[in-house]
Design a protein around this motif. Structure first.
Motif, PDB file in Angstrom:
ATOM      1  N   SER A 144       5.190   1.847  -8.650  1.00 35.07           N
ATOM      2  CA  SER A 144       6.360   1.091  -8.212  1.00 35.07           C
ATOM      3  C   SER A 144       6.748   1.624  -6.842  1.00 35.07           C
ATOM      4  O   SER A 144       7.183   2.776  -6.722  1.00 35.07           O
ATOM      5  N   ALA A 145       6.549   0.778  -5.844  1.00 32.74           N
ATOM      6  CA  ALA A 145       6.880   1.206  -4.480  1.00 32.74           C
ATOM      7  C   ALA A 145       8.383   1.401  -4.343  1.00 32.74           C
ATOM      8  O   ALA A 145       8.844   2.189  -3.519  1.00 32.74           O
ATOM      9  N   VAL A 146       9.148   0.703  -5.187  1.00 33.49           N
ATOM     10  CA  VAL A 146      10.606   0.788  -5.103  1.00 33.49           C
ATOM     11  C   VAL A 146      11.115   2.080  -5.755  1.00 33.49           C
ATOM     12  O   VAL A 146      11.917   2.802  -5.168  1.00 33.49           O
ATOM     13  N   VAL A 171      -1.939  -9.614  -1.068  1.00 36.06           N
ATOM     14  CA  VAL A 171      -1.291 -10.868  -0.644  1.00 36.06           C
ATOM     15  C   VAL A 171       0.130 -10.593  -0.134  1.00 36.06           C
ATOM     16  O   VAL A 171       0.745  -9.600  -0.524  1.00 36.06           O
ATOM     17  N   PRO A 172       0.639 -11.483   0.723  1.00 36.75           N
ATOM     18  CA  PRO A 172       2.023 -11.323   1.174  1.00 36.75           C
ATOM     19  C   PRO A 172       2.963 -11.290  -0.035  1.00 36.75           C
ATOM     20  O   PRO A 172       2.787 -12.051  -0.981  1.00 36.75           O
ATOM     21  N   GLY A 173       3.887 -10.368  -0.025  1.00 34.59           N
ATOM     22  CA  GLY A 173       4.847 -10.270  -1.125  1.00 34.59           C
ATOM     23  C   GLY A 173       4.448  -9.269  -2.200  1.00 34.59           C
ATOM     24  O   GLY A 173       5.234  -8.951  -3.093  1.00 34.59           O
ATOM     25  N   VAL A 174       3.235  -8.750  -2.116  1.00 30.88           N
ATOM     26  CA  VAL A 174       2.770  -7.795  -3.136  1.00 30.88           C
ATOM     27  C   VAL A 174       3.508  -6.452  -2.995  1.00 30.88           C
ATOM     28  O   VAL A 174       3.580  -5.669  -3.942  1.00 30.88           O
ATOM     29  N   GLY A 175       4.034  -6.231  -1.785  1.00 34.23           N
ATOM     30  CA  GLY A 175       4.789  -4.989  -1.569  1.00 34.23           C
ATOM     31  C   GLY A 175       4.113  -4.014  -0.619  1.00 34.23           C
ATOM     32  O   GLY A 175       4.378  -2.815  -0.677  1.00 34.23           O
ATOM     33  N   LYS A 176       3.295  -4.529   0.291  1.00 35.63           N
ATOM     34  CA  LYS A 176       2.551  -3.630   1.192  1.00 35.63           C
ATOM     35  C   LYS A 176       3.485  -2.764   2.037  1.00 35.63           C
ATOM     36  O   LYS A 176       3.330  -1.555   2.098  1.00 35.63           O
ATOM     37  N   SER A 177       4.460  -3.403   2.680  1.00 40.28           N
ATOM     38  CA  SER A 177       5.286  -2.578   3.571  1.00 40.28           C
ATOM     39  C   SER A 177       6.192  -1.649   2.778  1.00 40.28           C
ATOM     40  O   SER A 177       6.425  -0.508   3.194  1.00 40.28           O
ATOM     41  N   THR A 178       6.667  -2.091   1.614  1.00 45.20           N
ATOM     42  CA  THR A 178       7.488  -1.211   0.765  1.00 45.20           C
ATOM     43  C   THR A 178       6.641  -0.018   0.319  1.00 45.20           C
ATOM     44  O   THR A 178       7.092   1.128   0.335  1.00 45.20           O
ATOM     45  N   ASP A 238       7.660  -1.710 -12.717  1.00 48.43           N
ATOM     46  CA  ASP A 238       8.995  -1.192 -13.036  1.00 48.43           C
ATOM     47  C   ASP A 238       9.759  -2.221 -13.872  1.00 48.43           C
ATOM     48  O   ASP A 238       9.370  -3.390 -13.953  1.00 48.43           O
ATOM     49  N   GLU A 298      -2.621  -1.429   7.753  1.00 45.47           N
ATOM     50  CA  GLU A 298      -2.238  -2.568   6.914  1.00 45.47           C
ATOM     51  C   GLU A 298      -2.984  -3.810   7.385  1.00 45.47           C
ATOM     52  O   GLU A 298      -3.064  -4.090   8.573  1.00 45.47           O
ATOM     53  N   ARG A 327      11.740  -3.976   7.534  1.00 41.68           N
ATOM     54  CA  ARG A 327      10.509  -3.378   7.028  1.00 41.68           C
ATOM     55  C   ARG A 327      10.371  -1.932   7.497  1.00 41.68           C
ATOM     56  O   ARG A 327      10.536  -1.629   8.661  1.00 41.68           O
ATOM     57  N   ASN A 364       1.158  -3.023  -8.226  1.00 43.95           N
ATOM     58  CA  ASN A 364       2.497  -2.625  -7.771  1.00 43.95           C
ATOM     59  C   ASN A 364       3.577  -3.305  -8.620  1.00 43.95           C
ATOM     60  O   ASN A 364       3.286  -4.186  -9.425  1.00 43.95           O
ATOM     61  N   LYS A 365       4.782  -2.895  -8.422  1.00 44.62           N
ATOM     62  CA  LYS A 365       5.965  -3.434  -9.121  1.00 44.62           C
ATOM     63  C   LYS A 365       5.917  -3.134 -10.621  1.00 44.62           C
ATOM     64  O   LYS A 365       6.377  -3.934 -11.439  1.00 44.62           O
TER      65      LYS A 365
HETATM   66  P1  GDP Z   1       4.455  -7.394   1.725  1.00 40.61           P
HETATM   67  O1  GDP Z   1       4.636  -8.801   2.191  1.00 40.61           O
HETATM   68  O2  GDP Z   1       3.191  -7.241   0.959  1.00 40.61           O
HETATM   69  O3  GDP Z   1       4.583  -6.382   2.833  1.00 40.61           O
HETATM   70  O4  GDP Z   1       5.631  -7.109   0.669  1.00 40.61           O
HETATM   71  P2  GDP Z   1       7.039  -6.394   0.871  1.00 40.61           P
HETATM   72  O5  GDP Z   1       6.883  -4.925   0.941  1.00 40.61           O
HETATM   73  O6  GDP Z   1       7.774  -7.065   1.971  1.00 40.61           O
HETATM   74  O7  GDP Z   1       7.726  -6.706  -0.550  1.00 40.61           O
HETATM   75  C1  GDP Z   1       7.984  -8.017  -0.991  1.00 40.61           C
HETATM   76  C2  GDP Z   1       9.156  -7.994  -1.958  1.00 40.61           C
HETATM   77  O8  GDP Z   1       8.788  -7.288  -3.135  1.00 40.61           O
HETATM   78  C3  GDP Z   1      10.391  -7.319  -1.410  1.00 40.61           C
HETATM   79  O9  GDP Z   1      11.515  -8.037  -1.831  1.00 40.61           O
HETATM   80  C4  GDP Z   1      10.358  -5.945  -2.049  1.00 40.61           C
HETATM   81  O10 GDP Z   1      11.640  -5.395  -2.212  1.00 40.61           O
HETATM   82  C5  GDP Z   1       9.717  -6.239  -3.381  1.00 40.61           C
HETATM   83  N1  GDP Z   1       8.998  -5.075  -3.893  1.00 40.61           N
HETATM   84  C6  GDP Z   1       8.073  -4.346  -3.249  1.00 40.61           C
HETATM   85  N2  GDP Z   1       7.619  -3.349  -4.027  1.00 40.61           N
HETATM   86  C7  GDP Z   1       8.271  -3.452  -5.219  1.00 40.61           C
HETATM   87  C8  GDP Z   1       8.231  -2.701  -6.440  1.00 40.61           C
HETATM   88  O11 GDP Z   1       7.526  -1.713  -6.609  1.00 40.61           O
HETATM   89  N3  GDP Z   1       9.041  -3.136  -7.461  1.00 40.61           N
HETATM   90  C9  GDP Z   1       9.837  -4.217  -7.322  1.00 40.61           C
HETATM   91  N4  GDP Z   1      10.586  -4.554  -8.363  1.00 40.61           N
HETATM   92  N5  GDP Z   1       9.899  -4.933  -6.176  1.00 40.61           N
HETATM   93  C10 GDP Z   1       9.137  -4.568  -5.147  1.00 40.61           C
END
Ligand code: GDP
Length: 376
Positions: A287-289, A110-117, A251, A201, A155, A248-249
């Motif tokens: 954790s993508a971060v 889903v959007p926000g899950v962290g795909k691009s990160t 952390d 993606e 991104r 993901n996330k």
């Molecule tokens: P996408 O919409 O699936 O591509 O998601 P994004 O990569 O844009 O990430 C959405 C938000 O989640 C951003 O604010 C990221 O910084 C945050 N985020 C992504 N991966 C992680 C992670 O592993 N840990 C944490 N704490 N935040 C994350």
């Protein structure tokens, strides 16, 4: 050398938006970085910006890994013009023997899950290991030429500066079939240019997951802990497409919940049919971060690749995907041709009305419409 310019039958006569590409200034010039980041892309080759390349120049440029020519070849593939279509198909025909040497990984969530990160973290990890990584997006709702993948300039900033990576946004909006064709052909261009990991993606809009599944070897579903399956739009069907689930996330305060979610998903996966014969889909955390778990998921993908290559499932899947692609194009052509057929158009309203009012059984209605299509 004589070359046969054969135009396949499946291009719809009255092709719609799916065969349209808006070639915006800067795109056909062929750098794939972000606007305003021209400093970071490799130096241009000797090929002048505006001169049209020949088929031989496209082929040689792609095979030598020239990013400039690659980007132009993809623009050619995405173009709607009939002359571009023929040329693109000829370029692809010559490149086909040099394609296929990659692992194709689909990434959804889903959007926000962290795909691009995640893609940035994985992409950088792979580049460090000496891989060449291409990142593509499939987003049938994308209306901007630069697409969602680069719509937000922040991104994948680091990855887009890395010369070992190549990032290409989704072709602009069209039918899913049209976007999928362009993406599949773009995968082939990237492979011919020597990219050995292709990350695709998907933007979670219903059907695009199935479409991306049909063009990749390994399908990765990114999840969040505690978001609720409903909220994540995760239906059993999508979990069944996945070769791995990645929470993901994982952390900070979220780590404990992420581990609990992983255990829950592993229990649920136990009852589902695996997406790939001989492979057990499992859940992992990352954790993508922070980068935790990125190396581990790549190990999983590598193990998958080795295992299903050895068992023959890899080659079988690729063959089946290619044939499915052929027939999906045939179906799309037939559907377009049927609905654009004037003879069919003449009787459709009356036939539909008769069906609705109960005068005509659906099977007879279908026969009448097909008869009309075939004979008038
Ligand atoms: P996408 O919409 O699936 O591509 O998601 P994004 O990569 O844009 O990430 C959405 C938000 O989640 C951003 O604010 C990221 O910084 C945050 N985020 C992504 N991966 C992680 C992670 O592993 N840990 C944490 N704490 N935040 C994350």
């Amino acid at each position: 050398m004589t070359r046969k310019h054969h135009k396949p039958d499946w291009v719809p006569e009255n092709a719609g938006a799916e065969f349209t590409t808006s070639v915006m200034s800067g795109v056909d010039g062929g750098h794939d970085g972000l606007p305003g980041q021209t400093r970071q892309v490799p130096p241009r080759t000797h090929i002048p910006r505006r001169r049209r390349l020949t088929v031989d120049e496209y082929v040689a440029g792609v095979l030598s890994g020239d990013r400039n020519v690659m980007a132009q070849a993809i623009t050619l593939i995405e173009s709607n013009a009939a002359a571009h279509f023929d040329m693109a198909q000829e370029v692809l025909r010559q490149l086909i023997p040099s394609t296929g040497n990659s692992i194709r990984v689909g990434i959804t969530g889903v959007p926000g899950v962290g795909k691009s990160t995640f893609i940035e973290a994985l992409g950088l990890h792979l580049c460090e290991q000496g891989h060449k990584v291409a990142v593509l997006a499939v987003d049938p709702s994308s209306t901007v030429t630069r697409g969602s993948i680069l719509g937000d300039k922040t991104r994948m900033e680091l990855l887009s500066r890395d010369l070992r990576a190549f990032i290409r946004p989704s072709p602009s909006a069209g039918t899913l079939g049209g976007v999928a064709r362009k993406s599949r052909e773009t995968i082939l261009i990237c492979e011919a240019a020597g990219f050995d990991v292709i990350l695709v993606e998907t933007v979670g809009v219903g059907q695009s997951e199935t479409t991306v599944r049909s063009m990749v070897d390994f399908f990765l579903l990114l999840m969040l802990a505690g978001a609720g399956d409903e909220l994540q739009g995760i239906k059993k069907g999508i979990m069944e497409l996945a070769d791995a689930l990645l929470v993901n996330k994982a952390d900070g305060d979220n780590k404990v919940r992420a581990n609990a979610a992983r255990a829950d998903y592993n229990r649920a996966l136990h009852y589902l049919a695996p997406a790939t014969e001989g492979w057990r889909t499992k859940a992992y955390t990352c954790s993508a971060v922070s980068g935790d778990g990125i190396g581990a998921i790549w190990q999983v993908i590598k193990e998958f690749h080795q295992q299903i290559t050895a068992s023959g499932v890899f080659a079988k899947r690729r063959q089946r995907q290619t044939l499915d692609w052929v027939y999906s194009m045939v179906e799309e052509h037939l559907r377009t041709s049927f609905f654009n057929h004037s003879g069919v158009g003449n009787i459709r309203a009356a036939v539909e009305q008769a069906v609705i009012e109960g005068h005509l059984p659906p099977t007879v209605a279908a026969q009448q419409l097909i008869h009309q299509y075939e004979n008038y």
